[in-house]
Design an enzyme around this catalytic site. Structure first.
Site, short mmCIF file in Angstrom:
data_model
loop_
_atom_site.label_atom_id
_atom_site.label_comp_id
_atom_site.label_asym_id
_atom_site.label_seq_id
_atom_site.Cartn_x
_atom_site.Cartn_y
_atom_site.Cartn_z
CG ASN A 120 1.02 -6.01 6.88
OD1 ASN A 120 0.04 -5.33 6.56
ND2 ASN A 120 1.88 -5.61 7.79
CD GLN A 141 -1.18 -0.10 3.70
OE1 GLN A 141 -1.56 -1.24 4.00
NE2 GLN A 141 -1.57 0.97 4.37
CB CYS A 195 -4.41 -1.31 5.78
SG CYS A 195 -5.43 -0.49 7.02
CG HIS A 244 -2.75 -2.48 9.60
ND1 HIS A 244 -2.68 -1.73 8.46
CD2 HIS A 244 -1.99 -3.59 9.35
CE1 HIS A 244 -1.92 -2.32 7.56
NE2 HIS A 244 -1.49 -3.47 8.08
#
Length: 444
Positions: free
Chosen positions: A386, A64, A70, A364
Site C-alpha cells: 500500500n 501518499q 494512489c 484505490h
C-alpha cells in the site's frame, strides 16, 4: 397497508428490538466502540498470515499522505522496483510530485477541450454537470499514467520533492477547480455571444498559462534536467549529470508502456466478457492513448497476475479498498468485518449488483508484491503493498484473501506476454464506448 410510517409501527419495531437480547448487546458494543471495531473478526488474523510462497522484496514503504494519488504511487512503485533491480539499490523512490504537476496541467487542458467540444450542450444537462463535478481531481487510471510517462518521463524524488500542497492536495484542488469552472463559464458565455472558435482558443491559451503559474506556485517548477547521484548496496557511487525525465525513464526503467495492458472484471449484464471497453471523455493528455480495458472473468485476472509475479515483476491493481478491510494488521477478507452478524441482517448483493446499484466500484490502487499458492497451484492470499505509510497495515503491507480478490478487485495491469493467444486477439478489438459516468470510469 399504510403508506406512511406510523407510531404503531414504531412501537412494534421497538418491542421486537427489546425482545432480542443479541441486538441489545450489539447496541452497547457499537455505541461504545463504533461499528467496524465491534464487528471486527479477530479469527481472520490467524487465517490471513503475512507469509507467501511467491514474494517480491521492495524498498521502504511510500506514503501518499492527504492526497488521492494512489494510482500514481502504485504505478511509480512498480517502476521503482525495476530501477532498484537494475542498480542494485536498497531502496529508491520516484517523484510523485513531478507526475502530479503534469497530471494537473494535462487534466486542466483536457477539461477545457471537453468544454469546447460540448458548447451546445445545456448547462444543466447530465454531461456538463458530470464534467464540472471534478475537473482535475487527484484520481487516475493506468493509461493516464502511461500518457504522462511517455510525454514527460520520471525523475527521482530528490529532483522534485514533495511540497505542502502535494502531500495535502485538498486546498490546491479546491482553488484550481474554482478557476476551471470559471473558465468553463467564460468559454460557454463567449460562445453564446457568438464569439468565433479562434477567439475561444486564444482565451483558452491564456487560461492554461494561469493554470501553469498556479501549479508552479503550489508544487514548484518541474526540472528540465537534473543530476542523478546514488550509492548502491555495494557502496558503489553512481552519478549522471543533466539527465532529463524521459532519458531517466528510458535508461533506468526501460519499459515499453504499450506492452502493459488493463484487464478488468466487471460481471454486469451490459459488459460481456472478452470485449474491450473505453470511457467517453476520460483521460488527461489530450493526444495520449485512451483508457482501454479488456473485460475478463476474475480467474483470468488472477492467472495473469500470478504469471507476472512468478516472473519477478510486481502488479498494479485497482480495488474497492474500504470493503471488508481492517487497517490495523492490514487484512482484506470477506470475514474481516462481520457487520451482517452485528446488525442481524445480511448484505446480499453480488459483485454485478453492487456495481449496478452504486454500492461498489474501484476506489484505490495498490501493488501486488506476492501471492500464496496451495499445493494445486491455486491462490489462497495475496501480498499487497500500500502507499499509506508503514503505520497502516503490517509495516505498510496488507494481506488479501483470494475470495476478497474475487469480490472487490476490479482491475490488474500486466505485460502482454502473460496473456493467452486468445486474450491477445480479444485485446485488438475496437473498444465499446461507455458513458462518462459508468462505474468503470471511476478513478483510483
Amino acid at each position: 397497508m399504510e403508506q406512511n410510517l406510523t407510531i404503531e409501527q414504531l412501537e412494534r419495531y421497538e418491542s421486537a428490538f427489546d425482545a432480542d437480547l443479541a441486538k441489545k448487546v450489539a447496541m452497547r458494543a457499537v455505541t461504545a466502540n463504533g461499528i467496524v471495531k465491534a464487528a471486527t473478526n479477530p479469527e481472520v488474523m490467524r487465517k490471513d498470515r503475512h507469509q507467501f510462497s511467491v514474494m517480491l522484496e521492495q524498498g521502504k514503504i511510500t506514503n501518499q499522505k492527504q492526497s488521492g494519488r494512489c494510482w500514481m504511487f502504485a504505478a511509480l512503485n512498480t517502476m521503482r522496483f525495476a530501477v532498484m533491480q537494475k542498480l542494485n539499490l536498497e531502496s529508491f523512490e520516484l517523484s510523485q510530485n513531478y507526475t502530479l504537476f503534469y497530471d494537473k496541467l494535462e487534466k486542466a487542458n483536457y477539461f477545457l477541450e471537453n468544454i469546447l467540444e460540448t458548447l451546445e450542450e445545456p448547462t444543466d444537462g447530465r454531461l456538463i454537470s458530470h464534467l464540472l463535478k471534478d475537473p482535475l481531481g487527484d484520481g487516475g487510471q493506468w493509461d493516464m499514467l502511461c500518457n504522462l510517462i511517455e510525454k514527460y518521463g520520471v525523475v527521482p524524488k530528490e529532483a522534485m520533492p514533495e511540497t505542502a500542497p502535494s502531500s495535502a492536495t485538498r486546498e490546491l484542488c479546491t482553488y484550481m477547480t474554482r478557476k476551471l469552472r470559471e473558465f468553463a463559464c467564460v468559454l460557454r458565455k463567449a460562445h453564446a455571444e457568438g464569439k468565433a472558435a479562434d477567439e475561444l482558443r486564444t482565451r483558452k491559451e491564456g487560461m492554461m498559462e494561469t493554470v501553469y503559474h498556479m501549479l508552479c506556485i503550489a508544487l514548484g517548477k518541474p526540472p528540465k534536467s537534473f543530476p542523478f547521484e546514488i550509492r548502491n548496496k555495494k557502496k558503489e557511487f553512481i552519478r549522471e549529470e543533466n539527465i532529463t525525465g524521459k532519458e531517466f525513464f528510458e535508461k533506468y526503467v526501460g519499459w515499453n508502456m504499450a506492452d502493459y495492458v488493463s484487464l478488468i472484471n466487471a460481471p454486469t449484464a451490459d459488459k460481456p466478457y472478452h470485449r474491450t471497453y473505453t470511457v467517453k471523455m476520460l483521460g488527461n493528455v489530450k493526444e495520449g492513448r485512451p483508457v482501454k480495458y479488456l473485460n475478463l472473468p476474475a480467474e483470468d485476472l488472477k492467472n495473469a497476475a500470478i504469471a507476472q509475479l512468478k516472473a519477478g515483476e510486481p502488479v498494479w491493481f485497482g480495488c474497492d479498498v474500504g470493503q471488508c478491510s481492517i487497517r490495523d494488521g492490514g487484512i482484506m477478507d470477506l470475514d474481516a468485518v462481520c457487520a451482517g452478524e452485528l446488525f442481524g441482517t445480511e448484505f446480499g448483493m453480488d459483485k454485478a449488483e453492487r456495481l449496478d446499484y452504486g454500492e461498489s466500484l474501484m476506489t484505490h490502487a495498490m501493488v501486488f508484491q506476492g501471492v500464496n499458492l496451495d499445493e494445486a497451484g491455486k491462490p489462497t492470499r495475496w501480498r499487497v503493498e500500500n502507499s499509506w505509510g508503514k503505520e497502516a497495515g503490517a509495516e505498510g503491507y496488507y494481506v488479501m484473501s483470494d475470495e476478497w480478490f474475487t469480490e472487490y478487485t476490479y482491475q490488474v495491469v500486466v505485460h502482454k506476454k502473460y496473456l493467452t493467444a486468445e486474450q491477445l486477439s480479444e485485446l485488438e478489438q475496437a473498444p465499446i464506448l461507455l458513458e462518462p459516468w459508468d462505474p468503470m470510469g471511476s478513478l483510483a
